[in-house]
Design a protein around this motif. Sequence first.
Motif, short mmCIF file in Angstrom:
data_model
loop_
_atom_site.label_atom_id
_atom_site.label_comp_id
_atom_site.label_asym_id
_atom_site.label_seq_id
_atom_site.Cartn_x
_atom_site.Cartn_y
_atom_site.Cartn_z
N MET A 99 -20.63 -26.01 -13.46
CA MET A 99 -21.04 -25.36 -12.36
C MET A 99 -19.94 -24.50 -11.90
O MET A 99 -18.69 -24.78 -11.93
CB MET A 99 -21.51 -26.34 -11.28
CG MET A 99 -21.82 -25.46 -9.90
SD MET A 99 -22.31 -26.86 -8.53
CE MET A 99 -23.21 -27.96 -9.46
N THR A 100 -20.10 -22.97 -11.27
CA THR A 100 -19.24 -22.19 -11.03
C THR A 100 -19.87 -21.74 -9.83
O THR A 100 -20.81 -21.39 -9.37
CB THR A 100 -19.12 -21.02 -12.13
OG1 THR A 100 -18.80 -21.70 -13.26
CG2 THR A 100 -18.08 -20.31 -11.88
N ALA A 101 -18.62 -21.44 -8.86
CA ALA A 101 -18.98 -20.86 -7.59
C ALA A 101 -17.86 -19.30 -7.52
O ALA A 101 -16.77 -19.48 -7.63
CB ALA A 101 -18.56 -21.51 -6.33
N LEU A 102 -18.66 -18.32 -7.01
CA LEU A 102 -17.79 -17.13 -6.61
C LEU A 102 -17.82 -17.26 -5.18
O LEU A 102 -18.59 -16.73 -4.46
CB LEU A 102 -18.67 -15.92 -7.05
CG LEU A 102 -19.08 -15.80 -8.50
CD1 LEU A 102 -19.87 -14.57 -8.63
CD2 LEU A 102 -17.83 -15.66 -9.50
N VAL A 103 -16.87 -17.96 -4.67
CA VAL A 103 -16.43 -18.19 -3.34
C VAL A 103 -14.87 -18.00 -2.95
O VAL A 103 -13.98 -18.88 -3.78
CB VAL A 103 -16.94 -19.64 -2.78
CG1 VAL A 103 -16.57 -19.76 -1.38
CG2 VAL A 103 -18.45 -19.93 -3.03
N GLY A 104 -14.56 -17.04 -2.20
CA GLY A 104 -13.02 -16.93 -2.06
C GLY A 104 -12.65 -17.57 -0.89
O GLY A 104 -11.39 -17.79 -0.99
N ASP A 105 -13.32 -17.67 0.16
CA ASP A 105 -12.82 -18.20 1.48
C ASP A 105 -12.23 -19.54 1.08
O ASP A 105 -13.07 -20.75 0.64
CB ASP A 105 -13.72 -18.46 2.29
CG ASP A 105 -13.52 -18.93 3.79
OD1 ASP A 105 -13.49 -20.18 3.93
OD2 ASP A 105 -12.84 -18.22 4.75
N LEU A 106 -11.03 -20.07 1.38
CA LEU A 106 -10.52 -21.45 1.25
C LEU A 106 -11.23 -22.59 1.85
O LEU A 106 -11.54 -23.57 1.21
CB LEU A 106 -9.19 -21.56 1.39
CG LEU A 106 -8.04 -20.78 0.47
CD1 LEU A 106 -6.71 -20.71 0.89
CD2 LEU A 106 -8.27 -21.02 -0.81
N MET A 107 -11.56 -22.17 3.07
CA MET A 107 -12.27 -23.40 3.87
C MET A 107 -13.66 -23.65 3.09
O MET A 107 -14.05 -24.89 2.97
CB MET A 107 -12.50 -23.07 5.50
CG MET A 107 -11.25 -23.24 6.07
SD MET A 107 -10.62 -24.86 6.11
CE MET A 107 -11.88 -25.53 7.18
N ASP A 108 -14.28 -22.43 2.80
CA ASP A 108 -15.64 -22.66 2.12
C ASP A 108 -15.39 -23.36 0.70
O ASP A 108 -16.49 -24.21 0.32
CB ASP A 108 -16.18 -21.58 1.95
CG ASP A 108 -16.65 -20.89 3.05
OD1 ASP A 108 -16.97 -21.43 4.29
OD2 ASP A 108 -17.09 -19.49 3.27
N SER A 141 -16.14 -25.36 -10.18
CA SER A 141 -15.12 -24.58 -10.66
C SER A 141 -15.16 -23.30 -9.81
O SER A 141 -16.20 -22.77 -9.61
CB SER A 141 -14.76 -24.42 -12.01
OG SER A 141 -15.74 -23.80 -12.63
N PHE A 142 -14.03 -22.89 -9.39
CA PHE A 142 -14.24 -21.50 -8.63
C PHE A 142 -13.67 -20.44 -9.67
O PHE A 142 -12.85 -20.43 -10.22
CB PHE A 142 -13.40 -21.38 -7.25
CG PHE A 142 -14.06 -22.69 -6.61
CD1 PHE A 142 -15.03 -22.29 -5.61
CD2 PHE A 142 -13.60 -23.95 -6.35
CE1 PHE A 142 -15.77 -23.24 -4.69
CE2 PHE A 142 -14.08 -24.78 -5.71
CZ PHE A 142 -15.29 -24.43 -4.75
N ALA A 143 -14.24 -19.25 -9.29
CA ALA A 143 -13.94 -18.10 -10.04
C ALA A 143 -14.06 -16.76 -9.23
O ALA A 143 -14.50 -16.84 -8.27
CB ALA A 143 -15.24 -17.49 -11.27
N SER A 144 -13.40 -15.68 -9.71
CA SER A 144 -13.43 -14.54 -8.89
C SER A 144 -14.19 -13.42 -9.64
O SER A 144 -14.42 -12.21 -8.65
CB SER A 144 -11.84 -13.83 -8.68
OG SER A 144 -11.48 -13.66 -10.38
N GLY A 145 -14.70 -13.72 -10.51
CA GLY A 145 -15.89 -12.55 -10.98
C GLY A 145 -17.06 -12.99 -11.64
O GLY A 145 -16.94 -14.23 -12.23
N ALA A 146 -18.06 -12.28 -11.89
CA ALA A 146 -19.14 -12.73 -12.47
C ALA A 146 -18.89 -13.19 -14.04
O ALA A 146 -19.54 -13.97 -14.50
CB ALA A 146 -20.27 -11.67 -12.46
N GLU A 147 -17.97 -12.52 -14.70
CA GLU A 147 -17.76 -12.70 -16.31
C GLU A 147 -17.40 -14.16 -16.58
O GLU A 147 -17.64 -14.79 -17.54
CB GLU A 147 -16.44 -11.96 -16.73
CG GLU A 147 -16.69 -10.40 -16.52
CD GLU A 147 -16.25 -10.09 -14.93
OE1 GLU A 147 -15.66 -10.80 -14.38
OE2 GLU A 147 -17.05 -8.91 -14.50
N ALA A 148 -16.92 -15.14 -15.46
CA ALA A 148 -16.42 -16.16 -15.46
C ALA A 148 -17.49 -17.03 -15.35
O ALA A 148 -17.82 -18.46 -15.69
CB ALA A 148 -15.26 -16.68 -14.56
N CYS A 149 -18.91 -16.57 -15.12
CA CYS A 149 -20.06 -17.43 -14.91
C CYS A 149 -20.88 -17.68 -15.99
O CYS A 149 -22.00 -18.45 -16.30
CB CYS A 149 -21.02 -16.84 -13.86
SG CYS A 149 -19.99 -16.81 -12.11
#
Length: 103
Positions: free
Chosen positions: A1-10, A22-30
């Motif tokens: 499972m991957t999330a494209l979420v930048g906000d640290l509280m979120d 896991s958190f990613a910064s772009g679609a490629e990581a999904c």
Amino acid sequence: MTALVGDLMDRSRISAAVPGVSFASGAEACAGADVVIVDLGGHAAAVASVRRLAPGARIVAFGRHDDTDALQRARRDGADAAVARSRFFRDPGAVVAGDSPAP
């Protein structure tokens, strides 16, 4: 499972409710992910790319309740669910699983 979420509280709230994310910064990581969470506030344009890169994934997008255009666009671009932030954070695990928390 991957999330494209930048906000640290979120991120913190999602991590607490959805183990193993896991958190990613772009679609490629999904690519190849089974579930992708997309924060429309920072990644609205990524939904279509995520759908192409992870065609079998359940894509769950969340955004501001008053930005109905972004929520509708996410559905058109391939999100399985596009819900208001308040609804998503009421029970992130249920939304990700496809169970609908009370409005």
